[in-house]
Design an enzyme around this catalytic site. Structure first.
Site, mmCIF file in Angstrom:
data_model
loop_
_atom_site.group_PDB
_atom_site.id
_atom_site.type_symbol
_atom_site.label_atom_id
_atom_site.label_comp_id
_atom_site.label_asym_id
_atom_site.label_seq_id
_atom_site.Cartn_x
_atom_site.Cartn_y
_atom_site.Cartn_z
ATOM 1 N N PHE A 89 0.799 -1.229 0.000
ATOM 2 C CA PHE A 89 0.000 0.000 0.000
ATOM 3 C C PHE A 89 0.832 1.279 0.000
ATOM 4 O O PHE A 89 0.279 2.379 -0.002
ATOM 5 C CB PHE A 89 -0.962 0.015 1.201
ATOM 6 C CG PHE A 89 -0.264 -0.064 2.536
ATOM 7 C CD1 PHE A 89 0.315 1.055 3.122
ATOM 8 C CD2 PHE A 89 -0.199 -1.271 3.219
ATOM 9 C CE1 PHE A 89 0.946 0.980 4.355
ATOM 10 C CE2 PHE A 89 0.435 -1.361 4.458
ATOM 11 C CZ PHE A 89 1.011 -0.223 5.019
ATOM 12 N N HIS A 139 -3.150 10.687 11.819
ATOM 13 C CA HIS A 139 -1.984 9.864 12.158
ATOM 14 C C HIS A 139 -1.529 10.319 13.529
ATOM 15 O O HIS A 139 -1.581 11.511 13.842
ATOM 16 C CB HIS A 139 -0.841 10.095 11.163
ATOM 17 C CG HIS A 139 0.488 9.645 11.699
ATOM 18 N ND1 HIS A 139 0.934 8.347 11.580
ATOM 19 C CD2 HIS A 139 1.448 10.311 12.406
ATOM 20 C CE1 HIS A 139 2.117 8.243 12.178
ATOM 21 N NE2 HIS A 139 2.446 9.420 12.682
#
Length: 140
Positions: free
Chosen positions: A59, A117
């Site tokens: 990914f 994040h």
């Protein structure tokens, strides 16, 4: 309990939907202080360096493309056990598995577009903060 700092990114899916204020409210309600914050457009080089740990993962390319697809908000958060507290406030990576009231449960659209994040350790927080902030950018 020690006061520490952690690093946060509000990802392009969050900025695209104008969620900065809403996410910041959740962060502050959890008792964390935002001591550094900038809205930037992450370059491909910055994204590749930041996510270097995932370079061999399938990914990686999609992640870099996503993180450079629009503005992000980089932040330095401070508080008691900030790393663990922020990870709790963010919620599970998969928003379907995130606890009620967490950032990802409230705002994330998918595993890939999961709004935020956060550093996974105090050591990584220091490294991540240094990639985007000088000491003079942080006002505690």
């Amino acid at each position: 309990m020690a006061t520490e700092r952690t690093f946060s990114i509000l990802k392009p899916d969050a900025t695209r939907r104008n969620l900065t204020g809403a996410v910041n409210a959740v962060i502050e309600e959890a008792g964390l202080r935002i001591v550094g914050q900038r809205r930037i457009r992450m370059t491909k080089e910055q994204a590749e360096k930041f996510y270097e740990v995932h370079k061999e993962r399938p990914f990686f390319g999609e992640l870099v493309t996503f993180m450079t697809s629009g503005p992000v908000v980089v932040q330095v958060l401070e508080g008691e056990n900030a790393v663990a507290k922020y990870r709790e406030v963010m919620g599970a990576t998969n928003p379907a598995q995130a606890a009620e009231g967490t950032i990802r449960k409230k705002f994330a659209e998918s595993v890939g577009e999961n709004t935020v994040h956060g550093s996974d350790s105090a050591e990584n927080a220091k490294l991540e903060i240094a990639q985007f902030f000088k000491d003079s950018d942080i006002a505690a």
